[in-house]
Scaffold this active site. Structure first.
Site, short mmCIF file in Angstrom:
data_model
loop_
_atom_site.label_atom_id
_atom_site.label_comp_id
_atom_site.label_asym_id
_atom_site.label_seq_id
_atom_site.Cartn_x
_atom_site.Cartn_y
_atom_site.Cartn_z
N GLU A 48 0.89 -1.32 0.11
CA GLU A 48 -0.07 0.08 0.13
C GLU A 48 1.03 1.32 0.08
OE1 GLU A 48 -1.39 1.74 3.48
OE2 GLU A 48 -1.33 -0.12 4.73
N LYS A 182 -4.74 -2.29 15.08
CA LYS A 182 -4.25 -1.29 16.10
C LYS A 182 -4.89 -1.56 17.44
CE LYS A 182 -1.99 1.99 13.06
NZ LYS A 182 -2.40 1.28 11.88
#
Length: 699
Positions: A48, A182
């Site tokens: 990405e 996360k």
């Protein structure tokens, strides 16, 4: 091959691999490195670009991006960082493009909803996980590496704040290597959401703990665990076989050295959430606020952890991509899962209900339609032309076609498409092949018989006739400047001659026809083959002869045209056909839809690009076939070539040799590539002896 158009001219046909893609005009461009990797069939790893534009400050972002790409290269794969540059979806960035992106301001985060507006506005966009997955699907890149995926946000049950990454994972085939999600997210609900989407989630390594980006454990267990890269590749391979169309997450824990204290992270998150609420921070602004708070609370150590985990993920992802490519390669197909395959000396039998390849088409079925052969010693019957090929290689700088005499070197060998295929099969099969042709009772006829004694059937000598001859004049650069053919004797391959050998036809496991035989003879042979349900392999030889089998509306099993011959076939069967040439693969597929009503399997030869196979999903004879199974088989460059004349015919023979052993189509193509390569390296059209050990390695 008399056309001197060997399909594998200047190719290296060993170590080939394959890839399959949707046959549509793709709205993307490849870097030169990625384009070459796709052509060569070598592993590619997608990356990405938001981590560059939004994840780190300059110049740390550029430095990390380059290091990550180098790690992937060192593991044997090609990195493909994905971004939108000036409205163009770009798969693989050059050094200059990478630096531009790292410095650029105002780059838009590009998720699914953003891709079209960014492209239409000719803007710059950095792909998120979701945006990158869409690109990997378009480009058929199976493995994607990132830092962490998005998830369900805390209090997401009230705000409905759920990352588009999760829904994209539910509708892709991509394997995503990450370090979980996360800690700022609701990890439990994220895992539940992934389960609902049908996403396979695996921890990587010795523990079932699902990592939480900065920490090795989130307090939740992953539903599955993979021990190493090969294990992960096997899961991806199995998912492709099952055509699950849902993604795979491989959650790799951050290296222990860089792992953070989970209590410190959680305290920072809770404090930041309270502060965000006081300041009225909501929506998409919450995540960067929380990340900044974590960075402050850890004194910047979180950035070091971020860099360490993305590098580690890159290594793991590249290893998985390499292992997956090995499973895709023909050399390893039999060992991939050890299912439906039994092997004995000289023969491989496959369970037809299993599929060992990935096809991408309108309604996909795979190889369960494979034809099974009862090849218990029967002789393959080849019916086609035989001639003597003579080449004249001019040694002077230029060729003047004005009657001038030029110094040259002359070579002679056996030729003719049917004869070449028959000789190659005769050598591959230890003799079990016969050739029905017509040759003269002259010196050239005797020369052809002596090349492979016993190959040509009795009664094929025509008295007082000239054996067919083909002559080619090459200039000093190796380009053919003039071709001459004396092929009248091919008209002596008559119905009467076929009837003299009707038992050879009835007993053959497969009949091979080339386009040189007369139309009446071809129509008669095809009628007999249909009556006795005899498989037929048709080699067109040129575009004018490619239409011969279709005059009588017969059905044949295999045909191996090039693009020009394919066009001729389609135009004959449907004069009104009008194909928009968006790209070669699109054209091949559209033309095939017309032809496959009469042909079960098309093997379209593509010169230096390799070959494409197209099959019907079912065996219904319809006016216009809608459901196809399309396979693309690239080939590599070969720098040294002696002669291209017999390469295409040897490719056909190698493929036939494979299918007669009931090997998978992909394995048969691999054998065809290897036999063609061996033909390219000699001066004769067909090797006097094939390297059988190399051929066995292709199974």
């Amino acid at each position: 091959m008399s056309r001197l158009l060997g399909i594998m001219s200047r190719l290296q046909l060993t170590g080939f691999s394959r890839h399959t893609r949707r046959y549509s005009a793709l709205p993307l461009v490849y870097s030169e490195d990625v384009r070459r990797a796709k052509a060569d069939g070598t592993p590619i790893v997608a990356l990405e670009s938001t981590i560059i534009t939004h994840g780190m400050p300059y110049p740390k972002n550029l430095e990390t991006a380059r290091e990550v790409e180098d790690i992937i290269r060192n593991q044997g794969a090609t990195p493909a960082t994905i971004a939108i540059l000036k409205g163009v979806l770009t798969v693989g960035l050059t050094k200059e493009q990478l630096e531009y992106l790292a410095k650029a301001k105002g780059v838009i985060k590009a998720s699914r909803r953003d891709l079209a507006p960014i492209m239409a506005g000719q803007q710059d966009g950095a792909t998120t996980v979701a945006g990158t997955i869409i690109a990997t699907e378009l480009a058929d890149i199976p493995v994607f590496v990132t830092g962490g995926i998005g998830g369900v946000h805390r209090e997401g049950e009230h705000t409905m704040d759920v990352s588009a990454d999760l829904t994209e994972l539910g509708r892709c085939k991509t394997l995503v290597v990450c370090s979980g999600v996360k800690s700022i997210l609701d990890i439990g609900r994220t895992l539940e959401f992934l389960e609902t989407q049908g996403v396979t989630v695996c921890s990587f390594g010795e523990s079932n703990d699902f990592p939480a980006f900065y920490t090795t454990s989130s307090g939740y267990h992953a539903p599955n665990r993979v021990t190493d890269a090969l294990h992960a590749a096997r899961i991806l391979y199995a998912a492709r076989q099952l055509r699950l169309s849902s993604g795979i997450v491989i959650a790799v824990p951050v290296p222990e050295k860089y792992a953070m204290d989970s209590k410190v992270i959680e305290t920072a998150i809770q404090n930041a959430l309270v502060e965000a609420s006081k300041q009225g921070i909501t929506g998409k602004e919450v995540t960067p606020f929380l990340l900044a708070a974590v960075s402050t609370a850890t004194g910047g150590a979180s950035l070091d952890a971020n860099i360490a985990l993305i590098k580690n993920n890159a290594k793991v992802g590249a290893d998985i991509a390499v292992q997956f490519q090995k499973l895709r390669n023909v050399d390893n197909l039999e060992n991939a899962f050890n299912i439906g395959v039994s092997k004995s000396p000289g023969k491989c039998t496959t369970n037809s209900s299993r599929r060992f390849h990935t096809s991408c088409a309108v309604g996909i079925k795979g190889e369960e339609n494979m034809i099974k052969y009862n090849d218990l010693g029967g002789d393959v019957l080849v019916i086609g032309g035989a001639n003597v090929d003579r080449t004249y290689r001019v040694t002077e700088e230029s060729v003047q076609l004005d009657g001038s005499t030029h110094a040259c070197k002359t070579e002679q060998c056996g030729g003719g498409v049917g004869r070449n295929i028959a000789e190659a099969l005769w050598r591959l099969r230890g003799g079990r092949t016969r050739l029905l042709t017509a040759i003269g009772d002259d010196a050239d006829g005797q020369y052809i018989q002596n090349i492979a004694p016993g190959l040509i059937l009795d009664d094929c000598i025509v008295k007082s006739a000239r054996t067919a001859k083909y002559a080619a004049v090459f200039d000093a650069k190796g380009e053919c400047r003039l071709g001459l053919g004396d092929m009248d004797i091919h008209n002596q391959i008559t119905v009467e001659l076929v009837n003299r050998h009707i038992n050879d036809l009835k007993n053959a496991p497969l009949v091979v026809l080339d386009g040189n035989i007369p139309l009446t003879t071809m129509d008669y042979v095809l009628g007999i083959c249909e009556e006795f349900q005899k498989p037929v392999f048709f080699e067109p030889t040129d575009r004018r002869k490619a239409i011969k089998p279709f005059h009588g509306k017969h059905s044949i099993t295999y045909a191996s045209p090039n693009l020009m011959e394919l066009r001729a076939m389609a135009n004959f069967m449907n004069p009104d056909i009008n194909v928009m040439k968006t790209n070669e693969l699109d054209e091949v597929v559209e033309l095939s839809k017309v032809i496959l009503k009469c042909v079960r399997v098309l093997i379209v030869t593509r010169g230096s690009k390799g070959a494409i196979t197209i099959k019907r999903i079912n065996n219904k004879l319809e006016p216009y076939v809608k459901e196809l199974d399309v396979q693309v088989y690239p080939a590599k460059i070969l720098n040294t070539v002696e002669n291209v004349s017999g390469a295409g015919d040897c490719f056909a023979s190698g493929f036939i040799h494979g299918i007669l052993q009931n090997l998978q189509e992909s394995q048969s193509i691999s054998i065809g590539f290897e036999t063609a390569k061996q033909a390219l390296l000699i001066k004769e059209t067909v090797p006097l002896k094939f390297n059988m050990s190399r051929l066995k390695n292709q199974k």
